[in-house]
Scaffold this motif. Structure first.
Motif, PDB file in Angstrom:
ATOM      1  N   MET A 200      25.019  45.983 -27.015  1.00  0.00           N
ATOM      2  CA  MET A 200      25.720  47.259 -27.093  1.00  0.00           C
ATOM      3  C   MET A 200      25.967  47.639 -28.551  1.00  0.00           C
ATOM      4  SD  MET A 200      29.481  48.339 -25.578  1.00  0.00           S
ATOM      5  CE  MET A 200      28.912  48.360 -23.877  1.00  0.00           C
ATOM      6  N   ARG A 201      25.695  48.897 -28.899  1.00  0.00           N
ATOM      7  CA  ARG A 201      25.965  49.363 -30.251  1.00  0.00           C
ATOM      8  C   ARG A 201      27.469  49.547 -30.440  1.00  0.00           C
ATOM      9  NH1 ARG A 201      21.286  54.056 -30.957  1.00  0.00           N
ATOM     10  NH2 ARG A 201      19.503  52.702 -30.600  1.00  0.00           N
ATOM     11  N   THR A 202      27.915  49.304 -31.677  1.00  0.00           N
ATOM     12  CA  THR A 202      29.355  49.310 -31.918  1.00  0.00           C
ATOM     13  C   THR A 202      29.771  50.305 -32.998  1.00  0.00           C
ATOM     14  OG1 THR A 202      29.107  47.490 -33.510  1.00  0.00           O
ATOM     15  CG2 THR A 202      29.586  46.901 -31.212  1.00  0.00           C
ATOM     16  N   GLU A 203      28.907  51.233 -33.391  1.00  0.00           N
ATOM     17  CA  GLU A 203      29.300  52.193 -34.415  1.00  0.00           C
ATOM     18  C   GLU A 203      30.507  53.011 -33.940  1.00  0.00           C
ATOM     19  OE1 GLU A 203      24.732  51.960 -34.807  1.00  0.00           O
ATOM     20  OE2 GLU A 203      26.197  52.061 -33.181  1.00  0.00           O
ATOM     21  N   ARG A 204      31.425  53.223 -34.844  1.00  0.00           N
ATOM     22  CA  ARG A 204      32.569  54.083 -34.525  1.00  0.00           C
ATOM     23  C   ARG A 204      32.103  55.535 -34.511  1.00  0.00           C
ATOM     24  NH1 ARG A 204      36.226  52.722 -39.301  1.00  0.00           N
ATOM     25  NH2 ARG A 204      37.690  54.209 -38.347  1.00  0.00           N
ATOM     26  N   PRO A 205      32.651  56.336 -33.615  1.00  0.00           N
ATOM     27  CA  PRO A 205      32.204  57.724 -33.501  1.00  0.00           C
ATOM     28  C   PRO A 205      32.838  58.628 -34.557  1.00  0.00           C
ATOM     29  CG  PRO A 205      33.890  57.292 -31.880  1.00  0.00           C
ATOM     30  CD  PRO A 205      33.619  55.974 -32.561  1.00  0.00           C
ATOM     31  N   PHE A 206      32.132  59.694 -34.875  1.00  0.00           N
ATOM     32  CA  PHE A 206      32.661  60.792 -35.673  1.00  0.00           C
ATOM     33  C   PHE A 206      33.077  61.922 -34.735  1.00  0.00           C
ATOM     34  CE2 PHE A 206      29.820  58.695 -38.735  1.00  0.00           C
ATOM     35  CZ  PHE A 206      30.655  58.600 -39.835  1.00  0.00           C
ATOM     36  N   LEU A 207      34.016  62.729 -35.209  1.00  0.00           N
ATOM     37  CA  LEU A 207      34.453  63.919 -34.484  1.00  0.00           C
ATOM     38  C   LEU A 207      34.080  65.151 -35.295  1.00  0.00           C
ATOM     39  CD1 LEU A 207      36.146  65.328 -32.216  1.00  0.00           C
ATOM     40  CD2 LEU A 207      38.141  64.999 -33.695  1.00  0.00           C
ATOM     41  N   VAL A 208      33.434  66.117 -34.660  1.00  0.00           N
ATOM     42  CA  VAL A 208      33.087  67.394 -35.282  1.00  0.00           C
ATOM     43  C   VAL A 208      33.806  68.508 -34.531  1.00  0.00           C
ATOM     44  CG1 VAL A 208      31.227  69.102 -35.459  1.00  0.00           C
ATOM     45  CG2 VAL A 208      30.891  66.788 -36.340  1.00  0.00           C
ATOM     46  N   ILE A 209      34.490  69.366 -35.263  1.00  0.00           N
ATOM     47  CA  ILE A 209      35.172  70.503 -34.650  1.00  0.00           C
ATOM     48  C   ILE A 209      34.802  71.785 -35.390  1.00  0.00           C
ATOM     49  CG2 ILE A 209      37.385  71.588 -34.133  1.00  0.00           C
ATOM     50  CD1 ILE A 209      38.571  68.956 -33.549  1.00  0.00           C
ATOM     51  N   PRO A 210      34.082  72.695 -34.726  1.00  0.00           N
ATOM     52  CA  PRO A 210      33.843  74.014 -35.313  1.00  0.00           C
ATOM     53  C   PRO A 210      35.081  74.888 -35.112  1.00  0.00           C
ATOM     54  CG  PRO A 210      32.763  73.873 -33.177  1.00  0.00           C
ATOM     55  CD  PRO A 210      33.428  72.534 -33.414  1.00  0.00           C
ATOM     56  N   ALA A 211      35.659  75.338 -36.205  1.00  0.00           N
ATOM     57  CA  ALA A 211      36.915  76.087 -36.127  1.00  0.00           C
ATOM     58  C   ALA A 211      36.852  77.322 -37.012  1.00  0.00           C
ATOM     59  CB  ALA A 211      38.088  75.191 -36.529  1.00  0.00           C
ATOM     60  N   GLY A 212      35.683  77.935 -37.083  1.00  0.00           N
ATOM     61  CA  GLY A 212      35.512  79.081 -37.959  1.00  0.00           C
ATOM     62  C   GLY A 212      35.681  80.423 -37.295  1.00  0.00           C
ATOM     63  N   GLY A 213      36.002  80.437 -35.994  1.00  0.00           N
ATOM     64  CA  GLY A 213      36.084  81.692 -35.260  1.00  0.00           C
ATOM     65  C   GLY A 213      37.315  82.502 -35.611  1.00  0.00           C
ATOM     66  N   ARG A 214      37.287  83.785 -35.207  1.00  0.00           N
ATOM     67  CA  ARG A 214      38.394  84.696 -35.494  1.00  0.00           C
ATOM     68  C   ARG A 214      39.424  84.739 -34.376  1.00  0.00           C
ATOM     69  NH1 ARG A 214      36.201  90.210 -36.064  1.00  0.00           N
ATOM     70  NH2 ARG A 214      34.547  89.468 -34.678  1.00  0.00           N
TER      71      ARG A 214
ATOM     72  N   PRO B 296      28.569  61.484 -43.163  1.00  0.00           N
ATOM     73  CA  PRO B 296      27.733  60.446 -43.765  1.00  0.00           C
ATOM     74  C   PRO B 296      26.464  60.223 -42.946  1.00  0.00           C
ATOM     75  CG  PRO B 296      30.025  59.744 -43.651  1.00  0.00           C
ATOM     76  CD  PRO B 296      29.933  61.016 -42.855  1.00  0.00           C
ATOM     77  N   ASP B 297      25.407  59.809 -43.585  1.00  0.00           N
ATOM     78  CA  ASP B 297      24.111  59.680 -42.921  1.00  0.00           C
ATOM     79  C   ASP B 297      24.031  58.349 -42.166  1.00  0.00           C
ATOM     80  OD1 ASP B 297      21.580  60.321 -42.103  1.00  0.00           O
ATOM     81  OD2 ASP B 297      20.607  59.626 -43.949  1.00  0.00           O
ATOM     82  N   VAL B 298      24.588  58.361 -40.964  1.00  0.00           N
ATOM     83  CA  VAL B 298      24.545  57.190 -40.077  1.00  0.00           C
ATOM     84  C   VAL B 298      23.921  57.673 -38.774  1.00  0.00           C
ATOM     85  CG1 VAL B 298      25.850  55.286 -39.061  1.00  0.00           C
ATOM     86  CG2 VAL B 298      26.708  56.424 -41.137  1.00  0.00           C
ATOM     87  N   PRO B 299      22.593  57.760 -38.696  1.00  0.00           N
ATOM     88  CA  PRO B 299      21.932  58.426 -37.562  1.00  0.00           C
ATOM     89  C   PRO B 299      22.314  57.878 -36.194  1.00  0.00           C
ATOM     90  CG  PRO B 299      20.372  58.028 -39.333  1.00  0.00           C
ATOM     91  CD  PRO B 299      21.621  57.298 -39.712  1.00  0.00           C
ATOM     92  N   SER B 300      22.625  56.587 -36.091  1.00  0.00           N
ATOM     93  CA  SER B 300      22.923  56.010 -34.775  1.00  0.00           C
ATOM     94  C   SER B 300      24.383  56.176 -34.366  1.00  0.00           C
ATOM     95  CB  SER B 300      22.555  54.527 -34.763  1.00  0.00           C
ATOM     96  OG  SER B 300      23.292  53.821 -35.745  1.00  0.00           O
ATOM     97  N   ALA B 301      25.213  56.711 -35.234  1.00  0.00           N
ATOM     98  CA  ALA B 301      26.625  56.850 -34.910  1.00  0.00           C
ATOM     99  C   ALA B 301      26.836  57.938 -33.863  1.00  0.00           C
ATOM    100  CB  ALA B 301      27.428  57.173 -36.161  1.00  0.00           C
ATOM    101  N   PRO B 302      27.660  57.696 -32.854  1.00  0.00           N
ATOM    102  CA  PRO B 302      27.990  58.761 -31.895  1.00  0.00           C
ATOM    103  C   PRO B 302      28.803  59.861 -32.571  1.00  0.00           C
ATOM    104  CG  PRO B 302      28.591  56.586 -31.043  1.00  0.00           C
ATOM    105  CD  PRO B 302      28.297  56.419 -32.497  1.00  0.00           C
ATOM    106  N   VAL B 303      28.582  61.084 -32.120  1.00  0.00           N
ATOM    107  CA  VAL B 303      29.350  62.223 -32.631  1.00  0.00           C
ATOM    108  C   VAL B 303      29.885  63.011 -31.447  1.00  0.00           C
ATOM    109  CG1 VAL B 303      29.310  64.352 -33.978  1.00  0.00           C
ATOM    110  CG2 VAL B 303      27.961  62.376 -34.726  1.00  0.00           C
TER     111      VAL B 303
END
Length: 245
Positions: free
Chosen positions: A1-15, A96-103
Motif C-alpha cells: 500500500m502506498r503511504t504518501e500523505r495527501p494534498f488538498l486543493v481548493i479553488p476559491a476564486g469565484g465571485r 510540490p512535484d510528487v506525482p504519486s501523492a493523492p490530491v
C-alpha cells in the motif's frame, strides 16, 4: 500500500454571485473566520487524513490575506483563473512535484466534509484511477423538454449527486487537466475529466450534510450563529456524516 500523505486543493476564486452581497461567499464571516478558513480547518480536524499541504486558488486581491494565514501544514496560494477548471489547474501546478501523492479537490463552500467517506475515497486509489463522494438521489427525477413538458420519469436507482472532495493522484490530475485544455473540454466537476479519458472512477457514498452553500437560504440555515436549525444542525449533521462508509 502506498503511504504518501495527501494534498488538498481548493479553488476559491469565484465571485459567489448567487449568494448576493459584495463579498464572495467564501470570504464571508463564518463564526469568526472566513468560510474558506472554516472549510480548511475542517480538513485539519481530528479524524481527517493527515495532509501534506494545501494549495488554494483565490482572487488576486485576496492573495496577501490568504498567504498570511497560518496552518500546521504548508500552504500555497495562487491567483485563480477565469473558470473553476482553470483555477484548479493553477492550484495543482503550485503543489510540490510528487506525482504519486493523492490530491483531494474540494469546494471552498462545503464546510462539513465527512471523515470516513474522505478516507474511503483515498483508499479507493489503491485499485481505482479516481474517486468522488456522492449523495444517493432520493428525489423523483423528471425529464422535460424546453417548454417544461414532462417527457418521462427516470429511475433514480444508481443516480447520485456528486459532491467533493474528488480524488486522484497528482500526476494523473495534471495529465487530465492538460488533456482537457488541449481539447477545449470543459466539465462541471473534476472527475468528469477522468471519465472523459476513459478512466475508472469510484463513487463513495456520502451524507447530505456534506452540502455546498450556494444560496442565501443555505447560508441562513447552516451558519454557526443561527439558532434552531443552523448552528446545531450542522454540528449534528457533520457527526452523522462520519458514520457513512
Amino acid at each position: 500500500m502506498r503511504t504518501e500523505r495527501p494534498f488538498l486543493v481548493i479553488p476559491a476564486g469565484g465571485r459567489g454571485v448567487r449568494m448576493g452581497g459584495g463579498t464572495p461567499k467564501q470570504f464571508r464571516d463564518w463564526g469568526g473566520v472566513t468560510l474558506l478558513e472554516a472549510t480548511l480547518r475542517a480538513f485539519l480536524a481530528p479524524g481527517m487524513p493527515d495532509l501534506a499541504g494545501i494549495a488554494l486558488a483565490v482572487p488576486e486581491d485576496r492573495l496577501a490575506e490568504v498567504r498570511a494565514w497560518r496552518f500546521p501544514v504548508p500552504h500555497w496560494a495562487v491567483a485563480g483563473g477565469a473558470t473553476r477548471q482553470a483555477s484548479v489547474a493553477l492550484a495543482l501546478a503550485a503543489l510540490p512535484d510528487v506525482p504519486s501523492a493523492p490530491v483531494l479537490i474540494h469546494d471552498a463552500v462545503r464546510p462539513f466534509p465527512p471523515a470516513l467517506p474522505v478516507h474511503g475515497a483515498l483508499a479507493a486509489l489503491e485499485t481505482w484511477d479516481g474517486a468522488v463522494l456522492g449523495e444517493p438521489s432520493t428525489d423523483t427525477l423528471k425529464r422535460v423538454d424546453a417548454q417544461g413538458l414532462i417527457l418521462g420519469t427516470e429511475p433514480r436507482e444508481g443516480i447520485f449527486r456528486a459532491q467533493t472532495p474528488q480524488v486522484a493522484r497528482l500526476g494523473l490530475w495534471r495529465e487530465a487537466f492538460r488533456w482537457a485544455e488541449a481539447r477545449g473540454f470543459a466539465a462541471t466537476d473534476d472527475v468528469s475529466l477522468l471519465e472523459a479519458m476513459g478512466l475508472r472512477v469510484k463513487l463513495v457514498p456520502s451524507p447530505p450534510t456534506n452540502l455546498k452553500l450556494t444560496t442565501p437560504e443555505d447560508w441562513d440555515r447552516w451558519h454557526p450563529g443561527t439558532t434552531g436549525c443552523g448552528g446545531s444542525a450542522h454540528s449534528q449533521g457533520a457527526s452523522n456524516g462520519n458514520q457513512v462508509v
